[in-house]
Design a protein around this motif. Structure first.
Motif, PDB file in Angstrom:
ATOM      1  N   LYS A   2       5.850  -4.667 -10.813  1.00 19.85           N
ATOM      2  CA  LYS A   2       4.423  -4.878  -9.894  1.00 19.85           C
ATOM      3  C   LYS A   2       3.473  -3.697  -9.925  1.00 19.85           C
ATOM      4  O   LYS A   2       3.965  -2.462  -9.773  1.00 19.85           O
ATOM      5  N   PHE A 104       2.194  -6.679  -3.143  1.00 22.73           N
ATOM      6  CA  PHE A 104       3.405  -5.879  -2.592  1.00 22.73           C
ATOM      7  C   PHE A 104       3.899  -6.142  -1.047  1.00 22.73           C
ATOM      8  O   PHE A 104       4.658  -5.310  -0.673  1.00 22.73           O
ATOM      9  N   VAL A 107       7.509  -4.840  -0.563  1.00 20.90           N
ATOM     10  CA  VAL A 107       7.956  -3.715  -1.544  1.00 20.90           C
ATOM     11  C   VAL A 107       7.867  -2.617  -0.490  1.00 20.90           C
ATOM     12  O   VAL A 107       6.782  -2.380   0.031  1.00 20.90           O
ATOM     13  N   ILE A 110       6.304   2.810  -3.382  1.00 19.25           N
ATOM     14  CA  ILE A 110       5.491   2.649  -4.604  1.00 19.25           C
ATOM     15  C   ILE A 110       5.116   4.000  -5.352  1.00 19.25           C
ATOM     16  O   ILE A 110       5.513   5.089  -4.595  1.00 19.25           O
ATOM     17  N   ALA A 207       5.066  -0.577  -8.132  1.00 20.31           N
ATOM     18  CA  ALA A 207       6.254  -0.480  -7.198  1.00 20.31           C
ATOM     19  C   ALA A 207       7.128   0.614  -7.833  1.00 20.31           C
ATOM     20  O   ALA A 207       7.095   0.844  -9.094  1.00 20.31           O
TER      21      ALA A 207
END
Length: 211
Positions: A2, A104, A107, A110, A207
């Protein structure tokens, strides 16, 4: 994987439910437009090309860019200022789709890539953290780097010696930044700690690879 193109807003602080203060960086994530998709059958790998920020349109209807750059955009999509290719993109998308900060959701960590702040020509104390010499009376060694090589053997300064020079303005990636909050209404992403770059610079947000 991502990932999106975003902009750095600045730093602030938030409090959790227990009253603990957390320093955060606010990242503005405007919707990214899918410019192209690449498949393993056609290109040898799977990827998605995303674009951000429309280019300025001139009076004659054209855009302020070269024909070769504008030619990679479909006819119904305005040429973008920033382009980034993300390999093995998570999710099914097609050309023309808009992808926002909702990507996100869920998530936790990052990685952020950007160009660090440029600090110009700096000495070894600021650039590399050298201790420096005494600041007392009679000392002739204050902020100098000291010896950089041997006398007869090898007779020259070896590569990789830490010396004064240009500091900053490099491509830097900060890994494993904890996501504190995702706000789809404000189109912002808050992460714990600092990210590289000046205010309003372009960021590549992915990510986390190692988490």
């Amino acid at each position: 994987m991502k990932g999106l193109i975003a902009k750095k807003v600045g730093m602030t602080q938030v409090f959790d439910e227990n009253g603990n203060l957390t320093p955060v960086t606010v990242i503005r994530v405007e919707p990214n437009t899918v410019i192209a998709t690449k498949t393993e059958e056609k290109c040898g790998y799977n990827a998605v090309v995303l674009g951000l920020d429309d280019l300025k349109q001139l009076k004659d209807g054209t855009f302020k860019t070269s024909k070769s750059y504008a030619g990679q955009f479909p006819k119904d999509i305005t040429p973008k200022r920033h382009l980034k290719e993300f390999r093995d993109f998570d999710g099914e998308v097609k050309v023309g789709d808009q992808i926002g900060v909702e990507l996100f959701n869920g998530v936790r960590f990052i990685d952020v890539t950007a160009t660090s702040k440029g600090k110009g020509f700096q000495g070894v104390m600021k650039r590399w953290g050298f201790h420096g010499g005494r600041a007392t009376h009679g000392s002739k060694f204050h902020r100098e780097a000291g010896g950089t090589g041997a006398c007869t053997t090898p007779g020259h300064t070896l590569k990789g010696i830490k010396m004064p020079g240009h500091m900053g303005f490099e491509r830097v990636t900060v890994q494993n930044l904890k996501v504190v909050k995702v706000d789809p209404e404000l189109k912002v992403l808050m992460v714990r700690g600092a990210v590289p770059g000046v205010k309003d610079c372009t960021l590549i947000v992915r990510a986390a690879v190692k988490k």
